[in-house]
Design a protein around this motif. Structure first.
Motif, PDB file in Angstrom:
ATOM      1  N   PHE A   5      75.139  79.743 -45.425  1.00  0.00           N
ATOM      2  CA  PHE A   5      76.233  80.378 -46.142  1.00  0.00           C
ATOM      3  C   PHE A   5      76.039  80.066 -47.624  1.00  0.00           C
ATOM      4  O   PHE A   5      75.452  79.038 -47.980  1.00  0.00           O
ATOM      5  CB  PHE A   5      77.591  79.841 -45.691  1.00  0.00           C
ATOM      6  CG  PHE A   5      77.871  79.988 -44.218  1.00  0.00           C
ATOM      7  CD1 PHE A   5      77.256  80.965 -43.453  1.00  0.00           C
ATOM      8  CD2 PHE A   5      78.776  79.130 -43.583  1.00  0.00           C
ATOM      9  CE1 PHE A   5      77.520  81.100 -42.096  1.00  0.00           C
ATOM     10  CE2 PHE A   5      79.050  79.257 -42.232  1.00  0.00           C
ATOM     11  CZ  PHE A   5      78.419  80.235 -41.484  1.00  0.00           C
ATOM     12  N   GLU A   6      76.546  80.949 -48.484  1.00  0.00           N
ATOM     13  CA  GLU A   6      76.444  80.666 -49.909  1.00  0.00           C
ATOM     14  C   GLU A   6      77.746  80.987 -50.619  1.00  0.00           C
ATOM     15  O   GLU A   6      78.463  81.921 -50.251  1.00  0.00           O
ATOM     16  CB  GLU A   6      75.285  81.427 -50.548  1.00  0.00           C
ATOM     17  CG  GLU A   6      75.413  82.926 -50.617  1.00  0.00           C
ATOM     18  CD  GLU A   6      74.215  83.574 -51.293  1.00  0.00           C
ATOM     19  OE1 GLU A   6      73.350  82.827 -51.809  1.00  0.00           O
ATOM     20  OE2 GLU A   6      74.141  84.809 -51.313  1.00  0.00           O
ATOM     21  N   VAL A   7      78.041  80.177 -51.626  1.00  0.00           N
ATOM     22  CA  VAL A   7      79.242  80.356 -52.427  1.00  0.00           C
ATOM     23  C   VAL A   7      78.985  81.454 -53.448  1.00  0.00           C
ATOM     24  O   VAL A   7      77.973  81.459 -54.145  1.00  0.00           O
ATOM     25  CB  VAL A   7      79.633  79.047 -53.137  1.00  0.00           C
ATOM     26  CG1 VAL A   7      80.830  79.273 -54.054  1.00  0.00           C
ATOM     27  CG2 VAL A   7      79.940  77.962 -52.113  1.00  0.00           C
ATOM     28  N   GLN A  52      79.088  72.160 -56.372  1.00  0.00           N
ATOM     29  CA  GLN A  52      77.894  72.937 -56.701  1.00  0.00           C
ATOM     30  C   GLN A  52      76.600  72.226 -56.318  1.00  0.00           C
ATOM     31  O   GLN A  52      75.607  72.874 -55.982  1.00  0.00           O
ATOM     32  CB  GLN A  52      77.877  73.272 -58.197  1.00  0.00           C
ATOM     33  CG  GLN A  52      76.811  74.282 -58.570  1.00  0.00           C
ATOM     34  CD  GLN A  52      77.017  74.854 -59.968  1.00  0.00           C
ATOM     35  OE1 GLN A  52      78.061  74.626 -60.584  1.00  0.00           O
ATOM     36  NE2 GLN A  52      76.047  75.580 -60.473  1.00  0.00           N
ATOM     37  N   ASP A  53      76.595  70.902 -56.326  1.00  0.00           N
ATOM     38  CA  ASP A  53      75.365  70.194 -55.963  1.00  0.00           C
ATOM     39  C   ASP A  53      75.051  70.311 -54.470  1.00  0.00           C
ATOM     40  O   ASP A  53      73.985  69.899 -54.017  1.00  0.00           O
ATOM     41  CB  ASP A  53      75.413  68.731 -56.400  1.00  0.00           C
ATOM     42  CG  ASP A  53      76.606  67.982 -55.815  1.00  0.00           C
ATOM     43  OD1 ASP A  53      77.400  68.599 -55.076  1.00  0.00           O
ATOM     44  OD2 ASP A  53      76.737  66.779 -56.092  1.00  0.00           O
ATOM     45  N   CYS A  67      73.833  79.081 -35.494  1.00  0.00           N
ATOM     46  CA  CYS A  67      74.453  77.908 -36.123  1.00  0.00           C
ATOM     47  C   CYS A  67      74.660  78.186 -37.603  1.00  0.00           C
ATOM     48  O   CYS A  67      73.694  78.373 -38.354  1.00  0.00           O
ATOM     49  CB  CYS A  67      73.560  76.679 -35.928  1.00  0.00           C
ATOM     50  SG  CYS A  67      74.219  75.158 -36.666  1.00  0.00           S
ATOM     51  N   GLY A  68      75.903  78.244 -38.030  1.00  0.00           N
ATOM     52  CA  GLY A  68      76.220  78.502 -39.434  1.00  0.00           C
ATOM     53  C   GLY A  68      76.225  77.224 -40.251  1.00  0.00           C
ATOM     54  O   GLY A  68      76.868  76.242 -39.874  1.00  0.00           O
ATOM     55  N   TRP A  69      75.525  77.247 -41.389  1.00  0.00           N
ATOM     56  CA  TRP A  69      75.335  76.052 -42.217  1.00  0.00           C
ATOM     57  C   TRP A  69      76.089  76.182 -43.533  1.00  0.00           C
ATOM     58  O   TRP A  69      75.815  77.071 -44.328  1.00  0.00           O
ATOM     59  CB  TRP A  69      73.841  75.842 -42.474  1.00  0.00           C
ATOM     60  CG  TRP A  69      73.526  74.701 -43.404  1.00  0.00           C
ATOM     61  CD1 TRP A  69      74.067  73.458 -43.379  1.00  0.00           C
ATOM     62  CD2 TRP A  69      72.593  74.713 -44.488  1.00  0.00           C
ATOM     63  NE1 TRP A  69      73.527  72.681 -44.383  1.00  0.00           N
ATOM     64  CE2 TRP A  69      72.608  73.429 -45.078  1.00  0.00           C
ATOM     65  CE3 TRP A  69      71.733  75.682 -45.008  1.00  0.00           C
ATOM     66  CZ2 TRP A  69      71.813  73.102 -46.170  1.00  0.00           C
ATOM     67  CZ3 TRP A  69      70.930  75.358 -46.101  1.00  0.00           C
ATOM     68  CH2 TRP A  69      70.973  74.068 -46.669  1.00  0.00           C
ATOM     69  N   HIS A  70      77.044  75.268 -43.747  1.00  0.00           N
ATOM     70  CA  HIS A  70      77.799  75.201 -44.998  1.00  0.00           C
ATOM     71  C   HIS A  70      77.741  73.759 -45.479  1.00  0.00           C
ATOM     72  O   HIS A  70      78.611  72.934 -45.169  1.00  0.00           O
ATOM     73  CB  HIS A  70      79.240  75.645 -44.760  1.00  0.00           C
ATOM     74  CG  HIS A  70      80.017  75.904 -46.006  1.00  0.00           C
ATOM     75  ND1 HIS A  70      79.456  76.434 -47.160  1.00  0.00           N
ATOM     76  CD2 HIS A  70      81.346  75.728 -46.292  1.00  0.00           C
ATOM     77  CE1 HIS A  70      80.371  76.558 -48.088  1.00  0.00           C
ATOM     78  NE2 HIS A  70      81.529  76.134 -47.592  1.00  0.00           N
ATOM     79  N   ALA A  71      76.709  73.449 -46.241  1.00  0.00           N
ATOM     80  CA  ALA A  71      76.423  72.064 -46.633  1.00  0.00           C
ATOM     81  C   ALA A  71      77.576  71.457 -47.428  1.00  0.00           C
ATOM     82  O   ALA A  71      78.096  72.070 -48.359  1.00  0.00           O
ATOM     83  CB  ALA A  71      75.142  72.020 -47.458  1.00  0.00           C
ATOM     84  N   GLY A  72      77.960  70.237 -47.034  1.00  0.00           N
ATOM     85  CA  GLY A  72      78.989  69.519 -47.766  1.00  0.00           C
ATOM     86  C   GLY A  72      80.392  70.026 -47.561  1.00  0.00           C
ATOM     87  O   GLY A  72      81.314  69.638 -48.289  1.00  0.00           O
ATOM     88  N   SER A  73      80.610  70.870 -46.559  1.00  0.00           N
ATOM     89  CA  SER A  73      81.951  71.415 -46.325  1.00  0.00           C
ATOM     90  C   SER A  73      82.918  70.308 -45.925  1.00  0.00           C
ATOM     91  O   SER A  73      82.561  69.360 -45.223  1.00  0.00           O
ATOM     92  CB  SER A  73      81.892  72.477 -45.226  1.00  0.00           C
ATOM     93  OG  SER A  73      83.200  72.927 -44.904  1.00  0.00           O
ATOM     94  N   ALA A  74      84.160  70.469 -46.350  1.00  0.00           N
ATOM     95  CA  ALA A  74      85.210  69.536 -45.937  1.00  0.00           C
ATOM     96  C   ALA A  74      85.729  69.852 -44.541  1.00  0.00           C
ATOM     97  O   ALA A  74      86.478  69.070 -43.966  1.00  0.00           O
ATOM     98  CB  ALA A  74      86.367  69.591 -46.939  1.00  0.00           C
ATOM     99  N   LEU A  75      85.330  71.002 -43.987  1.00  0.00           N
ATOM    100  CA  LEU A  75      85.788  71.403 -42.663  1.00  0.00           C
ATOM    101  C   LEU A  75      84.864  70.856 -41.589  1.00  0.00           C
ATOM    102  O   LEU A  75      83.642  70.846 -41.753  1.00  0.00           O
ATOM    103  CB  LEU A  75      85.856  72.922 -42.557  1.00  0.00           C
ATOM    104  CG  LEU A  75      86.812  73.629 -43.509  1.00  0.00           C
ATOM    105  CD1 LEU A  75      86.767  75.131 -43.269  1.00  0.00           C
ATOM    106  CD2 LEU A  75      88.228  73.115 -43.346  1.00  0.00           C
TER     107      LEU A  75
END
Length: 480
Positions: free
Chosen positions: A354-356, A334-335, A290-298
């Motif tokens: 995931f990280e930016v 960023q938050d 399970c890939g985690w991208h917090a706050g993603s618009a997708l």
């Protein structure tokens, strides 16, 4: 093609020299590790050209839109996967919206009047719809412009219609609004991220998150439709306990010792760390990541599509996916970026963060959701998703060699010795590829023997020391 002396009739009475071919010894190469991806997602019954529950190969964004309907969940997931990895072998199965399902919706309310020119900017899953605003424009003017722009972009997962809120009392005026409705019914619509801003003065804009989507399609028929297809990766948009339990059961069934079509499942999560680790702790499956991208618009389905497509780009099953970029993922605020402590917590609980990194998003470490064994004790043996993928490949390599060399054999001690020799050769080849290691040290544990209970059965034990990824390097620098 495999021919031997049995293809030349015996007896033959006419004199002559008769030659057949035997190709069982022709190849010593290992099986290729081809990746076949499957997307399961909802279609639009009114505009789709491929029937529900019908697997179809998809090679482009345009094909996906034609097959499943513009803006549908299946179309957008396929589009995201192809953009992330244009060389994937992709199959898509479209589902109809569940009977009695409800579509998510929201409304935009604008009050005031523009006092200067500017823009109203609507973001739908990270796609911006900009309309010009002139001084003096009313909410009705802006609603009509936005509705026209949304309708023109067929890839969007929402529709827009002007409407009104009835007056609260006889003397109150009605309030004009712009309604947005998800094109697919069900909880997937609740994941559609929408925001709106304006650069024109004099306007006040209000819009709540999408909500109200209820009812997801059953997955039983979809899994039945693709059971024998041999997909190595299944990308699923749903994250309910029931959906992931069915995915896990399907993966175990097709990957088991009888079917032997090893596969992993991929899903996505754009919510919080706490909700994500709660999700993975319930799944606890070595074949699901399970890939985690917090706050993603997708939506979660598009996260899964991108993550799975990038995972498939690595043909070496043992090589870590750390730092691989995820093309098409949005750069979140960023938050929302998880800090070091949050990433560690995610990893130890089976959630892949995931990280930016500047203008791109990268995989931190690709782990499975498997955290605890059947006794409830923490078990890291299958932590990285590369481990189960490597085991699948070892099995594929051994099985391919066995079926090449011994398609129709008698059970003798000499034959068992030959089988063991071929399996050992496979392990040495895998060691050269750095998929397994320590073959010499473990070769005594490679056995091929007769069954004690079946006179027609041979049994083997094959030690496979899977090469782990180099994830942590620790050093101490001494001041001299």
């Amino acid at each position: 093609m495999t021919m031997d002396m049995t293809t030349i009739p015996n007896p033959i009475y006419k004199p002559g020299a008769y030659f057949a071919f035997n190709t069982t010894l022709a190849s010593r190469a290992l099986a290729t590790n081809d990746q076949k991806l499957l997307i399961i997602g909802q279609r639009l019954a009114d505009s789709a050209t491929v029937d529900a529950l019908t697997p179809v190969n998809v090679y482009s964004d345009d094909e996906a839109a034609l097959y499943f309907g513009h803006g549908s969940q299946a179309h957008r997931m396929a589009r995201a996967a192809i953009k992330a990895n244009q060389y994937i072998q992709l199959t898509v199965v479209g589902l109809d919206d569940a009977e009695g399902a409800q579509a998510a919706n929201t409304k935009l309310t604008i009050s005031g009047k523009a006092t200067n020119s500017g823009q109203v900017r609507l973001s739908v899953c990270g796609t911006f719809i900009n309309v010009a605003v002139a001084s003096g424009d009313t909410p009705d003017d802006i609603y009509k412009a936005l509705a026209t722009a949304v309708t023109a972009d067929q890839s969007l997962p929402v529709t827009a219609q002007t409407g009104v809120i009835p007056p609260a009392g006889d003397d109150d005026p009605s309030t004009p609004i712009l309604n947005f409705t998800a094109v697919n019914k069900g909880t997937c619509g609740n994941e559609i991220a929408m925001t709106v801003t304006s650069t024109a003065s004099g306007l006040t804009l209000e819009m709540d998150p999408m909500s109200g989507g209820q009812g997801d399609p059953s997955l039983d028929a979809a899994f039945s439709a693709v059971f024998a297809s041999g997909h190595t990766m299944i990308l699923l948009p749903y994250t309910s306990d029931d959906a992931l339990a069915k995915l896990s059961a399907h993966l175990d069934n097709v990957s088991g010792p009888l079917e032997q079509r090893g596969a992993v499942g991929v899903t996505g999560w754009n919510g919080t760390l706490a909700s994500g680790t709660t999700l993975t702790s319930k799944v606890n499956a070595p074949r699901i990541s399970c890939g985690w991208h917090a706050g993603s618009a997708l939506p979660n389905g598009e996260l899964a599509a991108i993550y799975g497509a990038v995972m498939a780009s690595e043909s070496d099953p043992a090589r870590p996916l750390n730092t691989l970029t995820l093309p098409g993922l949005d750069i979140t605020a960023q938050d929302n970026w998880p800090g070091r402590t949050e990433q560690e917590n995610a990893l130890m609980n089976g959630l892949t963060p995931f990280e930016v990194d500047g203008s791109v998003v990268r995989i931190v470490r690709a782990v499975s959701t498997y955290v605890k064994n059947a006794a409830g004790v923490t078990d890291r043996s299958l932590m990285d998703i590369t481990i189960i993928r490597s085991l699948d490949y070892v099995r594929l390599a051994c099985r391919t060699r066995y079926t090449q060399r011994f398609p129709r054999e008698k059970l003798t001690d000499a034959r068992l010795a030959r089988i063991r020799s071929e399996l050992l050769d496979v392990l040495y080849s895998l060691e050269q590829l750095e998929i397994v290691e320590n073959v010499d040290a473990l070769k005594d544990q490679l056995t091929v023997t007769r069954s004690l209970q079946d006179d027609t059965r041979a049994e083997a034990t094959i030690p496979a020391a899977i090469v782990r990824g180099l994830h942590v390097f620790a050093a101490v620098i001494y001041l001299m």
